[in-house]
Write a protein that holds these residues in place. Structure first.
Motif, PDB file in Angstrom:
ATOM      1  N   ALA A  24       0.852  -1.190   0.000  1.00  0.00           N
ATOM      2  CA  ALA A  24       0.000   0.000   0.000  1.00  0.00           C
ATOM      3  C   ALA A  24       0.886   1.237   0.000  1.00  0.00           C
ATOM      4  O   ALA A  24       1.906   1.286   0.692  1.00  0.00           O
ATOM      5  N   PHE A  25       0.475   2.247  -0.771  1.00  0.00           N
ATOM      6  CA  PHE A  25       1.292   3.449  -0.941  1.00  0.00           C
ATOM      7  C   PHE A  25       0.518   4.682  -0.466  1.00  0.00           C
ATOM      8  O   PHE A  25      -0.517   5.037  -1.043  1.00  0.00           O
ATOM      9  N   GLU A  26       1.034   5.315   0.573  1.00  0.00           N
ATOM     10  CA  GLU A  26       0.416   6.535   1.077  1.00  0.00           C
ATOM     11  C   GLU A  26       0.598   7.681   0.086  1.00  0.00           C
ATOM     12  O   GLU A  26       1.625   7.781  -0.587  1.00  0.00           O
ATOM     13  N   GLY A  27      -0.405   8.536  -0.013  1.00  0.00           N
ATOM     14  CA  GLY A  27      -0.318   9.711  -0.868  1.00  0.00           C
ATOM     15  C   GLY A  27      -0.524   9.441  -2.343  1.00  0.00           C
ATOM     16  O   GLY A  27      -0.418  10.349  -3.162  1.00  0.00           O
ATOM     17  N   GLU A  28      -0.835   8.195  -2.713  1.00  0.00           N
ATOM     18  CA  GLU A  28      -1.094   7.864  -4.113  1.00  0.00           C
ATOM     19  C   GLU A  28      -2.586   7.616  -4.308  1.00  0.00           C
ATOM     20  O   GLU A  28      -3.239   7.015  -3.453  1.00  0.00           O
TER      21      GLU A  28
END
Length: 636
Positions: free
Chosen positions: A591-595
């Protein structure tokens, strides 16, 4: 030349190189002999900036950090800026306000800080006309309208309302008439749209008349000629061809089995422009490949221009000169300055520099292969290519089958570093234009109606099997990957078929019913045509959703997801991860924060590519030439 197994080859096209050395190039605009376009900046958090090229060829960045030229109308955006004289108007991503830049000045806000989004604008001397998406009523669906914005005061007035969606407001040269496109639920803009024209009277539009758009007809891209003749694209014959309005009568210019427009995922489509009153410089797609040509409205002829371009978009014209964005299998996507008299183009900007030996480039082979129901499907095959390595005798390469997003979309044969990342390491790639894709006519596009999760999956499965049967790839190392709708196709292929040995889903759909309940307005009825009416056919939604049959997945799965995604929310990946994990199947979730919907930040582009390579190396037990930080893989 070294001998080494497929997948282990050392490549100059690294994930770091892709993330830091390439950018997306967006729509082109022309005004007063200046050309404008947007560029994505992965190193600046995915910021979209606006560039200007003056007649001398000098470049200037118009929008300093932290401004980002990106609108969220329809969530997919498009039409985020336009130019009127020497003034630029643009939507800023962080607050979705409309800003302007006058001459060499700094950006200043034109609209207030309200829950509204703006896109696809035009202007005259006093006002701006745009599509507005109003999100101020939190309990209801956002409202889409055409509005006028006073250039001096920023006052916003509604011009046209009542339809669910609007696009392409276009003023006639004398400013007396406005053309626009509208459509309503449950249609998508490639299903049924209407083209309207009204008279401009102060801050009102009067005497609106529907020009074209019968049920089942997609009408797009209205554009006025220099003398005020209205042109547009329609798929009434089964292909998006160009038409014009002649004394109230709609007439074709040159009907042929080609697509002169495309799906309106992003606002601001511009597939043609006028180089004279009667001559039209246009891009048209035949069998999945873009072509350049000149249509003559008076003669009804098409003069094809031979180029190496295989994708051409964002055409803007001033006299015999034009600017557009184009790519090919051997050159990066570029901004092209086109001289139509000389039939030559000059490169103004490239998405990336080819700073490696061109012998590393794998060029695509167009494939037409048999699929279900006695039909044929299309794709592009990229074989492994690396001048420094060859595989041991008898070894065949693993195949990465790509299922594009949309699903109403299209893959062009292009030099894409993301594909070359794999082919230079010894993977083969098959980029599938499955049934439902654009670029092959309306009938091909409608193959997916009612069959999403079936036809697209069958075509990807049959494409992989076809190449294995031809002896071109290893049938025991077939992999499928895709993003968004392509992620759904990937998950379905792994759930309901046993052909693939691994898969990677980027922000893919696992539960169609849940998506229907949570997605945004633009796509909130999309599934009614792709699957069936809801809730009447809830059985189809359950049967087609991989989450309900996750126990059938028997091969390793990688899931990658942006945590700010409003199109396919993170719970789609999270639920699938937990289900596959509980069944004891190897699975990894990143999981990628800010995407949001698509990865734009440098570090995340790099991490996702390296993680996917690492995942396959563990699954197929080969050692990568790259030093990669491992990712946790459950049950492996």
């Amino acid at each position: 030349m070294s001998v080494s197994g497929f997948g282990t080859w050392k490549s100059p096209i690294t994930a770091v190189r892709i993330a830091s050395g390439s950018m997306g190039i967006g729509p082109v605009m022309l005004s007063e002999s200046n050309a404008y376009w947007t560029e994505s900046r992965p190193a600046e958090g995915g910021r979209m900036t606006l560039m200007r090229r003056n007649p001398s060829g000098e470049l200037r960045e118009m929008t300093p950090n932290p401004f980002s030229v990106r609108t969220r109308v329809h969530e997919y955006g498009g039409g985020a800026y336009f130019v009127n004289g020497s003034t630029v108007y643009f939507s800023n991503f962080s607050d979705q306000r409309l800003y302007r830049i006058e001459g060499e000045g700094a950006p200043t806000a034109l609209t207030e800080e309200k829950k509204a989004r703006y896109a696809d604008g035009v202007a005259d001397s006093k006002r701006v006309i745009m599509v507005r998406e109003d999100h101020s009523k939190s309990s209801a669906e956002p409202v889409n309208e055409l509005v006028t914005i006073d250039k001096k005061t920023g006052k916003v007035t509604v011009l046209v309302s009542g339809a669910d969606f609007y696009a392409a407001p276009r003023l006639s040269p004398d400013g007396k008439k406005l053309a626009w496109v509208s459509w309503n639920h449950p249609n998508m803009p490639w299903d049924s749209t209407e083209l309207w024209v009204g008279d401009c009277q102060g801050e009102s539009i009067v005497n609106p008349v529907k020009i074209a758009g019968q049920p089942g007809e997609s009408v797009l891209e209205p554009l006025w000629s220099h003398s005020g003749i209205l042109h547009f694209a329609s798929d009434s014959t089964g292909w998006w061809n160009l038409y014009f309005l002649d004394q109230g009568q709609v007439k074709p210019i040159h009907n042929m089995e080609a697509e002169f427009s495309g799906p309106l995922w992003n606002l601001g489509l511009s597939s043609y422009g006028f180089i004279s009153e009667a001559e039209i410089l246009c891009s048209y797609v035949v069998k999945g490949r873009s072509n350049l040509g000149v249509l003559d409205r008076v003669k009804g002829t098409l003069d094809a221009i031979e180029t190496d371009f295989t994708e051409i978009r964002h055409i803007k014209c001033e006299g015999n000169e034009a600017f557009f964005v184009a790519g090919s299998p051997s050159e990066s996507t570029r901004v092209i300055h086109w001289d139509n008299k000389k039939r030559k183009g000059q490169v103004c900007r490239s998405a990336f520099t080819i700073d490696f030996d061109p012998e590393f480039i794998s060029e695509p082979l167009a494939l037409e292969f048999p699929t279900a129901n006695g039909l044929m499907a299309h794709g592009y095959f990229y074989p492994p290519q690396n001048p420094h390595f060859q595989a041991p005798p008898g070894e065949k390469p693993p195949l990465l089958v790509i299922s594009h997003g949309g699903p109403t979309g299209h893959s062009f044969p292009l030099l894409t570093l993301n594909f070359q990342f794999w082919t230079t390491r010894g993977f083969a790639v098959l980029d599938v234009n499955y049934g439902g894709s654009t670029g092959f006519g309306t009938e091909y596009r409608r193959r997916l109606n009612g069959t999403w999760g079936i036809v697209d999956v069958q075509d990807c499965v049959n494409g992989g099997k076809f190449l294995a049967e031809q002896g071109l790839v290893d049938g025991e190392r077939l992999v499928i990957r895709g993003g968004s709708a392509g992620g759904f196709t990937t998950l379905c292929a792994l759930t309901f078929h046993d052909v693939f040995k691994a898969g990677a889903s980027y922000y893919g759909v696992s539960d169609i019913e849940l998506l229907l309940k949570e997605t945004h307005k633009f796509e909130s009825r999309y599934e009614s045509s792709l699957v069936g009416p809801y809730p009447e056919r809830r059985d189809l939604y359950v049967a087609r959703s991989p989450i309900y049959s996750a126990k059938k997945i028997s091969c390793p799965l990688l899931l990658l997801q942006g945590l700010e995604d409003k199109v396919v929310p993170p719970n789609q990946a999270e639920l699938m991860y937990e289900a596959v994990k509980s069944n004891g199947i190897p699975v990894a979730y990143l999981a990628f924060e800010g995407e949001d919907h698509g990865f734009r930040k440098k570090e995340n582009i790099q991490r996702s590519l390296e993680a996917e390579l690492y995942f396959y190396s563990r699954v197929f037990k080969f050692r990568t030439a790259d030093l990669i930080d491992p990712i946790p893989i459950d049950n492996l």
